[in-house]
Design a protein around this motif. Structure first.
Motif, short mmCIF file in Angstrom:
data_model
loop_
_atom_site.label_atom_id
_atom_site.label_comp_id
_atom_site.label_asym_id
_atom_site.label_seq_id
_atom_site.Cartn_x
_atom_site.Cartn_y
_atom_site.Cartn_z
N GLY A 1 0.80 -1.21 0.00
CA GLY A 1 0.00 0.00 0.00
C GLY A 1 0.83 1.27 0.00
N HIS A 2 0.19 2.38 -0.36
CA HIS A 2 0.83 3.69 -0.31
C HIS A 2 -0.25 4.76 -0.21
CE1 HIS A 2 -0.32 4.76 -4.45
NE2 HIS A 2 0.04 3.54 -4.81
N TYR A 3 0.16 5.95 0.24
CA TYR A 3 -0.76 7.09 0.24
C TYR A 3 -0.87 7.63 -1.18
CZ TYR A 3 -1.27 7.38 5.29
OH TYR A 3 -1.61 7.12 6.60
N ASP A 4 -2.07 8.01 -1.58
CA ASP A 4 -2.28 8.52 -2.93
C ASP A 4 -1.56 9.83 -3.17
OD1 ASP A 4 -3.88 6.32 -3.12
OD2 ASP A 4 -5.79 7.41 -3.25
N GLU B 1 11.48 1.36 -6.22
CA GLU B 1 12.94 1.50 -6.16
C GLU B 1 13.34 2.84 -5.54
OE1 GLU B 1 16.90 0.90 -8.96
OE2 GLU B 1 14.90 0.95 -9.88
N GLY B 2 14.28 2.74 -4.60
CA GLY B 2 14.82 3.92 -3.96
C GLY B 2 13.96 4.51 -2.86
N LYS B 3 12.83 3.87 -2.58
CA LYS B 3 11.90 4.42 -1.58
C LYS B 3 12.10 3.74 -0.22
CE LYS B 3 9.79 6.98 -4.66
NZ LYS B 3 10.32 6.45 -5.93
N ARG B 4 11.47 4.36 0.79
CA ARG B 4 11.46 3.79 2.14
C ARG B 4 10.16 3.01 2.32
NH1 ARG B 4 14.52 5.94 6.20
NH2 ARG B 4 12.75 6.02 7.65
N VAL C 1 7.71 6.58 6.03
CA VAL C 1 7.88 5.68 4.89
C VAL C 1 7.06 6.18 3.70
CG1 VAL C 1 8.35 3.69 6.36
CG2 VAL C 1 6.00 4.18 5.68
N ASP C 2 7.43 5.66 2.52
CA ASP C 2 6.71 5.99 1.29
C ASP C 2 5.64 4.96 0.96
OD1 ASP C 2 8.40 8.31 0.56
OD2 ASP C 2 9.96 6.78 0.35
N GLY C 3 5.79 3.75 1.47
CA GLY C 3 4.85 2.67 1.20
C GLY C 3 5.00 1.60 2.26
N TRP C 4 4.14 0.61 2.21
CA TRP C 4 4.20 -0.44 3.22
C TRP C 4 3.70 -1.76 2.65
CZ3 TRP C 4 1.05 3.85 3.25
CH2 TRP C 4 -0.32 3.63 3.04
#
Length: 351
Positions: A123-126, A137-140, A189-192
């Protein structure tokens, strides 16, 4: 770690005559999680039937709980099946135990029933830096607690989705279970990726801070060589439900569900309700008999009830995540309860 005793809270509401003489010690996960719901529901059923009173410690680290059951220090715990597998080899979180002692301890474990209540998602925030599966790639990425089964499956999910390894193609972020929501909603974080029941109170709480999008594992990836390896990995089991049911479970929340077809397909974290092999056969029988008779209560006591994938019927082994690399057996008393209820038990699951 937050701890509380459930038995006192539950039993205080009941007349003294209904309190069972047998008291079982148990550990489970934090409130709001699926294992917590299963354990507290089981506790209520066992008490109502006069089988036993369960004294449950919440917020436990199941890695430690599994070892405590194997050592006979604890009567019951929910066990992600990867943990008995790792214990049997004395590796991962059990490396200090060693292979010989680990195999001995794992041999002391028996199951009363199985479940696959937590399915892996991403998941991620829109409004965030990730707008699709190609942006990992490159994200937390939050991928689980500092150690244990969920971290293993979290890392596997990101590798399947992106081909990246934790610490190489992306930065994995971990925190204890009670801090999961605050870690994500706080912008760390950027996603989970998480193993979640349906519906997940955790995902609803995360979406309360902003619109989110949740993904399954695309069918093409699940059917790949790596996907098949993950599905067959110790502790995993296939998971697939119609996407319309998945969306309906989150109706009224600002959550978008994305799949590549009309089903939500991923892998589930397979569990066993474990007890020591030395548990009295009659007690194991009575617990399992009460569990089987309580199917309706499990399925209707929570919105997630229909999606627990609890083993109320025949047990073939592979569908429950056992009889391969994982060799957790049913307790003899549990086998008797299942067969008495008319269910078939595969020989590979029998002690």
């Amino acid at each position: 770690m937050f701890k509380t005793t459930i038995a006192g809270a539950v039993l205080a509401l009941l007349p003294a005559a209904s309190i069972a003489q047998v008291t079982l010690t148990a550990e489970t996960t934090s409130p709001g999680s699926t294992p917590h719901y299963i354990d507290t529901t089981l506790a209520a059923i066992l008490d109502a039937e006069g089988v036993a009173a369960m004294q449950i410690t919440e917020g436990a680290t199941l890695t430690n709980s599994v070892q405590a059951v194997a050592e006979g220090q604890l009567d019951m715990a929910p066990a992600p099946l990867i943990l008995p597998f790792l214990l049997s080899r004395g590796v991962g979180p059990y490396s200090a135990v060693g292979a010989e002692r680990g195999a001995e301890l794992a041999g002391n474990l028996r199951a009363l029933f199985f479940s696959a209540p937590s399915a892996q998602l991403f998941g991620h925030y829109d409004s965030g830096a990730i707008q699709g599966l190609g942006d990992i790639e490159g994200k937390r990425i939050y991928n689980g607690p500092p150690r244990g089964a969920a971290l293993t499956t979290g890392r596997a999910a990101i590798q399947l989705l992106s081909g990246l390894q934790d610490g190489e193609g992306y930065e994995g972020v971990q925190s204890p279970w009670p801090d999961t929501v605050s870690t994500i909603t706080g912008g760390a974080v950027d996603g989970w990726t998480l193993p979640e029941g349906l519906p997940s109170g955790r995902q609803i709480a995360i979406a309360a801070a902003g619109a989110t999008t949740l993904y399954d594992m695309p069918s093409e990836l699940l059917e790949s060589e790596l996907g098949q390896q993950i599905l067959a990995a110790p502790g995993n089991a296939p998971y697939s439900i119609p996407v319309d049911e998945y969306r309906a479970a989150y109706a009224g929340n600002d959550i978008t569900i994305v799949t590549d077809d009309d089903t939500f397909d991923t892998f589930a974290l397979a569990f066993a309700q474990i007890v020591p092999a030395t548990m009295d056969e009659k007690l194991a029988y009575e617990i399992t008999k009460a569990y089987l008779a309580g199917q309706e209560r499990f399925e209707t006591g929570s919105p997630r009830g229909p999606y627990l994938f609890l083993s109320f019927g025949d047990i073939d082994g592979p569908s429950q995540g056992v009889c391969g690399a994982v060799t957790v057996k049913l307790h003899a008393g549990a086998v008797r309860a299942y067969e008495e209820a008319g269910h078939t038990i595969a020989d590979c699951v029998k002690p």
